[in-house]
Design a protein around this motif. Structure first.
Motif, PDB file in Angstrom:
ATOM      1  N   TYR A  23       0.814  -1.224   0.000  1.00  0.00           N
ATOM      2  CA  TYR A  23       0.000   0.000   0.000  1.00  0.00           C
ATOM      3  C   TYR A  23       0.844   1.270   0.000  1.00  0.00           C
ATOM      4  O   TYR A  23       0.604   2.179  -0.800  1.00  0.00           O
ATOM      5  CB  TYR A  23      -0.936   0.005   1.209  1.00  0.00           C
ATOM      6  N   SER A  65       0.658   4.185  -2.720  1.00  0.00           N
ATOM      7  CA  SER A  65      -0.057   5.414  -2.372  1.00  0.00           C
ATOM      8  C   SER A  65       0.789   6.640  -2.692  1.00  0.00           C
ATOM      9  O   SER A  65       0.250   7.710  -2.985  1.00  0.00           O
ATOM     10  CB  SER A  65      -0.453   5.410  -0.897  1.00  0.00           C
ATOM     11  N   LEU A 104      -0.102   7.885  -6.024  1.00  0.00           N
ATOM     12  CA  LEU A 104      -1.363   8.625  -6.052  1.00  0.00           C
ATOM     13  C   LEU A 104      -1.191  10.059  -5.571  1.00  0.00           C
ATOM     14  O   LEU A 104      -1.944  10.946  -5.980  1.00  0.00           O
ATOM     15  CB  LEU A 104      -2.404   7.913  -5.184  1.00  0.00           C
ATOM     16  N   LEU A 105      -0.226  10.296  -4.699  1.00  0.00           N
ATOM     17  CA  LEU A 105      -0.024  11.639  -4.150  1.00  0.00           C
ATOM     18  C   LEU A 105       0.493  12.622  -5.193  1.00  0.00           C
ATOM     19  O   LEU A 105       0.416  13.830  -4.988  1.00  0.00           O
ATOM     20  CB  LEU A 105       0.919  11.583  -2.952  1.00  0.00           C
ATOM     21  N   TYR A 126      -3.307  13.380  -6.611  1.00  0.00           N
ATOM     22  CA  TYR A 126      -4.363  13.787  -5.688  1.00  0.00           C
ATOM     23  C   TYR A 126      -3.743  14.344  -4.407  1.00  0.00           C
ATOM     24  O   TYR A 126      -2.590  14.086  -4.099  1.00  0.00           O
ATOM     25  CB  TYR A 126      -5.252  12.585  -5.333  1.00  0.00           C
ATOM     26  N   GLU A 149      -7.469  13.447  -0.040  1.00  0.00           N
ATOM     27  CA  GLU A 149      -8.233  12.642  -0.997  1.00  0.00           C
ATOM     28  C   GLU A 149      -7.774  11.184  -0.971  1.00  0.00           C
ATOM     29  O   GLU A 149      -8.595  10.266  -0.971  1.00  0.00           O
ATOM     30  CB  GLU A 149      -8.094  13.208  -2.403  1.00  0.00           C
ATOM     31  N   VAL A 150      -6.472  10.971  -0.939  1.00  0.00           N
ATOM     32  CA  VAL A 150      -5.938   9.608  -0.909  1.00  0.00           C
ATOM     33  C   VAL A 150      -6.358   8.912   0.377  1.00  0.00           C
ATOM     34  O   VAL A 150      -6.815   7.760   0.362  1.00  0.00           O
ATOM     35  CB  VAL A 150      -4.405   9.616  -1.063  1.00  0.00           C
ATOM     36  N   HIS A 155     -10.207   8.098   0.305  1.00  0.00           N
ATOM     37  CA  HIS A 155     -10.514   6.956  -0.563  1.00  0.00           C
ATOM     38  C   HIS A 155     -10.038   5.642   0.063  1.00  0.00           C
ATOM     39  O   HIS A 155     -10.720   4.619  -0.048  1.00  0.00           O
ATOM     40  CB  HIS A 155      -9.888   7.152  -1.947  1.00  0.00           C
ATOM     41  N   ALA A 156      -8.887   5.658   0.715  1.00  0.00           N
ATOM     42  CA  ALA A 156      -8.383   4.442   1.369  1.00  0.00           C
ATOM     43  C   ALA A 156      -9.303   4.023   2.513  1.00  0.00           C
ATOM     44  O   ALA A 156      -9.598   2.828   2.682  1.00  0.00           O
ATOM     45  CB  ALA A 156      -6.970   4.677   1.889  1.00  0.00           C
TER      46      ALA A 156
END
Length: 79
Positions: free
Chosen positions: A33, A37, A40-41, A44, A48-49, A52-53
């Protein structure tokens, strides 16, 4: 991974109980994870990350609610 296994075996003794395997599985999932992640940063915001998690985790946990419902309802305030 070796460090987590050593700590788990030290606490559980030589036998590898189900709790040890749960800790090892959690360690593996976190190891997947966190690096993903980070990707994703770039796109977003952190909130937000994280949101969503948490929503995804909640959705994946909902099927297990019936198994622990009686324990949650009858739990004392100290629990």
């Amino acid at each position: 991974m070796t460090g987590v296994l050593v700590v788990c075996v030290a606490r559980a003794g030589i036998s590898l109980s189900s709790a040890v395997w749960i800790v090892v599985a959690a360690m593996a999932v976190q190891g997947i994870y966190h690096p993903h992640s980070r990707l994703l940063l770039y796109r977003y915001t952190a909130i937000e990350v994280a949101t969503h998690a948490m929503v995804a985790g909640t959705i994946m946990t909902v099927p297990f609610v019936p198994f622990g419902w009686s324990g949650m309802v009858t739990a004392s305030p100290q629990a």
